[in-house]
Design a protein around this motif. Structure first.
Motif, PDB file in Angstrom:
ATOM      1  N   LEU A 142       0.508  -1.301  -0.464  1.00 54.20           N
ATOM      2  CA  LEU A 142       0.336   0.384   0.154  1.00 54.20           C
ATOM      3  C   LEU A 142       0.705   1.570  -0.103  1.00 54.20           C
ATOM      4  CD1 LEU A 142      -2.556  -0.372   3.097  1.00 54.20           C
ATOM      5  CD2 LEU A 142      -3.016  -1.075   0.612  1.00 54.20           C
ATOM      6  N   HIS A 143       0.440   2.050  -0.818  1.00 53.16           N
ATOM      7  CA  HIS A 143       0.847   3.317  -0.397  1.00 53.16           C
ATOM      8  C   HIS A 143       0.794   4.787   0.358  1.00 53.16           C
ATOM      9  CE1 HIS A 143       3.708   2.374  -3.587  1.00 53.16           C
ATOM     10  NE2 HIS A 143       4.082   3.773  -2.699  1.00 53.16           N
ATOM     11  N   SER A 144      -1.829   4.308   0.501  1.00 53.49           N
ATOM     12  CA  SER A 144      -2.365   4.812   1.477  1.00 53.49           C
ATOM     13  C   SER A 144      -2.384   4.182   2.962  1.00 53.49           C
ATOM     14  CB  SER A 144      -4.283   4.835   0.982  1.00 53.49           C
ATOM     15  OG  SER A 144      -4.745   4.708   1.263  1.00 53.49           O
ATOM     16  N   LEU A 145      -2.673   5.554   4.222  1.00 55.76           N
ATOM     17  CA  LEU A 145      -2.650   5.430   5.072  1.00 55.76           C
ATOM     18  C   LEU A 145      -4.760   4.833   5.184  1.00 55.76           C
ATOM     19  CD1 LEU A 145      -1.453   5.264   7.645  1.00 55.76           C
ATOM     20  CD2 LEU A 145      -2.054   7.522   8.066  1.00 55.76           C
ATOM     21  N   ASP A 146      -5.351   5.910   4.667  1.00 53.67           N
ATOM     22  CA  ASP A 146      -6.175   5.590   4.974  1.00 53.67           C
ATOM     23  C   ASP A 146      -6.760   3.659   4.612  1.00 53.67           C
ATOM     24  OD1 ASP A 146      -7.382   7.982   5.410  1.00 53.67           O
ATOM     25  OD2 ASP A 146      -7.705   7.716   3.667  1.00 53.67           O
ATOM     26  N   VAL A 147      -6.179   3.050   3.592  1.00 53.69           N
ATOM     27  CA  VAL A 147      -6.583   1.499   3.295  1.00 53.69           C
ATOM     28  C   VAL A 147      -5.493   0.551   4.294  1.00 53.69           C
ATOM     29  CG1 VAL A 147      -7.031  -0.242   1.513  1.00 53.69           C
ATOM     30  CG2 VAL A 147      -6.359   2.407   0.278  1.00 53.69           C
ATOM     31  N   PHE A 148      -4.170   1.052   4.424  1.00 56.93           N
ATOM     32  CA  PHE A 148      -4.066   0.473   6.068  1.00 56.93           C
ATOM     33  C   PHE A 148      -4.688   0.226   6.995  1.00 56.93           C
ATOM     34  CE2 PHE A 148       1.316   0.123   7.681  1.00 56.93           C
ATOM     35  CZ  PHE A 148       0.667  -0.962   8.177  1.00 56.93           C
ATOM     36  N   GLU A 149      -5.800   1.461   7.045  1.00 55.88           N
ATOM     37  CA  GLU A 149      -6.202   1.879   8.446  1.00 55.88           C
ATOM     38  C   GLU A 149      -7.050   0.703   8.170  1.00 55.88           C
ATOM     39  OE1 GLU A 149      -4.931   5.737   9.640  1.00 55.88           O
ATOM     40  OE2 GLU A 149      -7.473   5.948   8.932  1.00 55.88           O
ATOM     41  N   GLN A 150      -7.916   0.391   7.671  1.00 56.97           N
ATOM     42  CA  GLN A 150      -8.816  -0.265   7.217  1.00 56.97           C
ATOM     43  C   GLN A 150      -8.530  -1.755   7.205  1.00 56.97           C
ATOM     44  OE1 GLN A 150     -10.624  -0.939   3.133  1.00 56.97           O
ATOM     45  NE2 GLN A 150     -11.258   2.137   3.226  1.00 56.97           N
ATOM     46  N   VAL A 151      -7.192  -2.088   6.336  1.00 56.61           N
ATOM     47  CA  VAL A 151      -6.947  -3.802   5.927  1.00 56.61           C
ATOM     48  C   VAL A 151      -6.625  -4.042   7.365  1.00 56.61           C
ATOM     49  CG1 VAL A 151      -6.035  -3.053   3.459  1.00 56.61           C
ATOM     50  CG2 VAL A 151      -4.481  -3.099   5.216  1.00 56.61           C
ATOM     51  N   VAL A 152      -6.048  -3.327   8.643  1.00 57.24           N
ATOM     52  CA  VAL A 152      -5.191  -4.219   9.647  1.00 57.24           C
ATOM     53  C   VAL A 152      -6.240  -5.380  10.631  1.00 57.24           C
ATOM     54  CG1 VAL A 152      -2.684  -3.040  10.026  1.00 57.24           C
ATOM     55  CG2 VAL A 152      -5.597  -2.083  10.521  1.00 57.24           C
ATOM     56  N   GLU A 153      -7.389  -4.383  10.234  1.00 58.40           N
ATOM     57  CA  GLU A 153      -8.646  -4.544  10.771  1.00 58.40           C
ATOM     58  C   GLU A 153      -9.301  -5.851  10.501  1.00 58.40           C
ATOM     59  OE1 GLU A 153      -9.511  -4.719  13.991  1.00 58.40           O
ATOM     60  OE2 GLU A 153      -8.570  -2.514  14.034  1.00 58.40           O
ATOM     61  N   MET A 154      -8.885  -6.726   8.880  1.00 58.00           N
ATOM     62  CA  MET A 154      -9.155  -7.805   8.342  1.00 58.00           C
ATOM     63  C   MET A 154      -8.206  -9.149   8.162  1.00 58.00           C
ATOM     64  SD  MET A 154     -10.133  -5.875   4.723  1.00 58.00           S
ATOM     65  CE  MET A 154     -10.964  -4.758   3.737  1.00 58.00           C
ATOM     66  N   ASP A 155      -9.278  -9.652   8.900  1.00 60.00           N
ATOM     67  CA  ASP A 155      -8.505 -11.222   9.243  1.00 60.00           C
ATOM     68  C   ASP A 155      -7.125 -12.045   7.556  1.00 60.00           C
ATOM     69  OD1 ASP A 155      -9.192 -10.879  10.867  1.00 60.00           O
ATOM     70  OD2 ASP A 155     -11.651 -12.346  11.363  1.00 60.00           O
ATOM     71  N   TRP A 156      -7.631 -11.700   6.895  1.00 59.99           N
ATOM     72  CA  TRP A 156      -7.569 -12.375   6.032  1.00 59.99           C
ATOM     73  C   TRP A 156      -5.824 -12.027   4.692  1.00 59.99           C
ATOM     74  CZ3 TRP A 156      -5.285  -9.109   2.199  1.00 59.99           C
ATOM     75  CH2 TRP A 156      -5.993  -8.186   1.601  1.00 59.99           C
ATOM     76  N   VAL A 157      -5.530 -10.726   6.135  1.00 64.99           N
ATOM     77  CA  VAL A 157      -3.706  -9.686   5.983  1.00 64.99           C
ATOM     78  C   VAL A 157      -3.134 -10.304   6.838  1.00 64.99           C
ATOM     79  CG1 VAL A 157      -3.257  -7.393   5.499  1.00 64.99           C
ATOM     80  CG2 VAL A 157      -5.549  -7.528   5.544  1.00 64.99           C
ATOM     81  N   GLU A 158      -2.025 -11.373   5.745  1.00 63.55           N
ATOM     82  CA  GLU A 158      -1.333 -11.640   6.778  1.00 63.55           C
ATOM     83  C   GLU A 158       0.103 -10.740   6.190  1.00 63.55           C
ATOM     84  OE1 GLU A 158      -0.932 -16.549   6.238  1.00 63.55           O
ATOM     85  OE2 GLU A 158      -2.018 -15.768   4.055  1.00 63.55           O
ATOM     86  N   SER A 159       0.491  -9.600   5.634  1.00 59.40           N
ATOM     87  CA  SER A 159       1.608  -9.061   6.187  1.00 59.40           C
ATOM     88  C   SER A 159       0.846  -7.686   4.814  1.00 59.40           C
ATOM     89  CB  SER A 159       2.856  -9.683   5.007  1.00 59.40           C
ATOM     90  OG  SER A 159       2.579  -9.598   3.558  1.00 59.40           O
ATOM     91  N   VAL A 160       1.710  -6.785   5.697  1.00 54.30           N
ATOM     92  CA  VAL A 160       1.133  -5.266   4.797  1.00 54.30           C
ATOM     93  C   VAL A 160       2.735  -4.842   4.147  1.00 54.30           C
ATOM     94  CG1 VAL A 160       0.360  -3.108   4.702  1.00 54.30           C
ATOM     95  CG2 VAL A 160      -0.693  -4.741   5.910  1.00 54.30           C
ATOM     96  N   MET A 161       2.618  -4.252   3.353  1.00 57.17           N
ATOM     97  CA  MET A 161       4.357  -3.177   3.091  1.00 57.17           C
ATOM     98  C   MET A 161       2.892  -2.083   2.579  1.00 57.17           C
ATOM     99  SD  MET A 161       6.525  -3.704  -0.741  1.00 57.17           S
ATOM    100  CE  MET A 161       6.700  -5.568  -0.411  1.00 57.17           C
ATOM    101  N   PHE A 162       4.423  -1.203   3.042  1.00 61.58           N
ATOM    102  CA  PHE A 162       4.361  -0.146   3.360  1.00 61.58           C
ATOM    103  C   PHE A 162       5.595   1.254   2.970  1.00 61.58           C
ATOM    104  CE2 PHE A 162       1.949   4.588   4.887  1.00 61.58           C
ATOM    105  CZ  PHE A 162       1.449   4.466   4.115  1.00 61.58           C
ATOM    106  N   PRO A 163       5.870   2.159   2.513  1.00 58.74           N
ATOM    107  CA  PRO A 163       6.980   2.692   2.939  1.00 58.74           C
ATOM    108  C   PRO A 163       7.031   3.033   4.191  1.00 58.74           C
ATOM    109  CG  PRO A 163       4.694   3.837   1.149  1.00 58.74           C
ATOM    110  CD  PRO A 163       4.560   2.946   2.381  1.00 58.74           C
TER     111      PRO A 163
END
Ligand code: SF4
Ligand code: SF4
Length: 335
Positions: A142-163
């Motif tokens: 991701l590059h969007s903080l808004d989407v980051f805030e959404q996905v940390v609450e989603m169970d399927w997400v095993e990893s996030v990459m962000f600047p």
């Protein structure tokens, strides 16, 4: 080499990983040499993308015979099921393997994330590939903080990459939340797309955050590997002098600078937008006026050729006022 667990994937990753963008600049043989040196140094995490032209193919060639030493991660911009299924198969073929450890959705915005998760969306292909043993884990970049805030609450997400780097710390709370939610965090752009000159200091900053699972600077030369290894293996706490130097960099750069991600392309008028900002930095900040002016004037189009359509600004994930910035470039170079 320090190893950390990549969240709920359970994968044990080296704190220093390999960012696969710059190998587009070298060749398959050069990539092979680099991969063997990385293996010897204990680096086990490789990041690529379907969008990085020849990156997956070079890596596939370079990893022949040593594939099992690495955790392979890649990503696709596909948003629908058919496109994602096709991209996963292409990645497998490019990598010359039957298994990719981590497959990621590549930088969706909020609307694209909705499409991915809707019936017929790319998630269906990811889940089928996972069930079939083609991929091991599912992540998102991701590059969007808004989407980051959404996905940390989603169970399927095993990893996030962000600047994450000295001048881009706005996601720190979300990065900490990843640890809380047992989501692996992959730090991209540790050098802020080349804006940070002191690579060792930049790497020290990212590695000092225990919520970072792995940092993936782009590397295409042995000297970059050696430099990054030295910084990653230096586990002393940040000194007062280093913290002061980091603050000085923040004061100097601010947030209004180009990260050279090229998401703004293609330009309606054919401008190499990030290239112009690079030459401007060399011209105004690094004292290389003559060299920068020569390179700038050799570009097929100059900043004054911008037709003011605004299409690039809609695509820039950092919401930069590109047209305004280009006017300053034109002033610097007189064209
Ligand atoms: S505003 Fe200028 S730089 Fe941006 S896409 Fe249009 S022509 Fe290109
Ligand atoms: S202007 Fe924005 S989108 Fe384009 S390269 Fe720079 S940071 Fe990326």
């Amino acid at each position: 080499m320090e190893y950390r667990i990549l969240g709920k994937t359970g994968l044990k990753v080296s704190s220093l990983g390999f960012g696969g963008i710059p190998i587009q600049r070298i060749d398959a043989e050069g990539t092979k040499v680099l991969m063997h040196k990385m293996m010897d140094a204990g680096i086990n995490y490789i990041d690529s993308a379907r969008g990085y032209t020849v990156s997956e193919e070079y890596l596939g060639y370079a990893l022949e015979g040593i594939r099992e030493h690495f955790i392979l991660a890649t990503k696709s911009m596909a948003r629908d099921k058919e496109g994602m299924a096709r991209d996963i198969d292409i990645s497998l073929k490019n990598f010359r393997t039957d298994y990719i450890d981590l497959y990621q959705f590549h930088n969706p915005n909020a609307a694209q994330l909705e499409q991915i998760l809707a019936p017929g969306g790319a998630m269906e292909a990811m889940l089928e590939a996972k069930a079939a043993g083609k991929i091991g884990h599912i992540g998102i970049t991701l590059h969007s903080l808004d989407v980051f805030e959404q996905v940390v609450e989603m169970d399927w997400v095993e990893s996030v990459m962000f600047p994450y780097n000295i001048v881009e710390t706005h996601a720190e709370a979300m990065i900490a939340k990843c640890t809380e939610k047992n989501i692996g965090f992959i730090a991209m752009k540790p050098l802020a797309g080349g804006a940070l000159e002191d690579a060792a200091l930049a790497m020290r900053f990212v590695c000092a955050n225990p919520n970072v699972s792995v940092v993936i600077p782009g590397m295409a030369a042995e000297k970059e590997l050696i430099q990054n290894l030295a910084a990653a293996n230096d586990v002393r706490p940040l000194s007062a002098d280093e913290l002061t130097a980091m603050q000085m960099i923040r004061d100097q750069l601010g947030t209004n600078f180009c990260r050279r991600c090229n998401y703004c392309q293609p330009c309606t008028a054919g401008l190499n937008i990030s290239g112009m900002f690079t030459f401007e930095a060399y011209h105004n900040r690094y004292g290389l006026q003559e060299w920068a002016a020569g390179r700038y004037m050799a570009l097929p189009k100059q900043a004054s050729d911008c037709v003011d359509c605004g299409a690039c600004e809609e695509r820039c994930p950092y919401h930069l006022s590109i047209r305004q910035m280009l006017k300053k470039v034109a002033e610097s170079f007189g064209k």
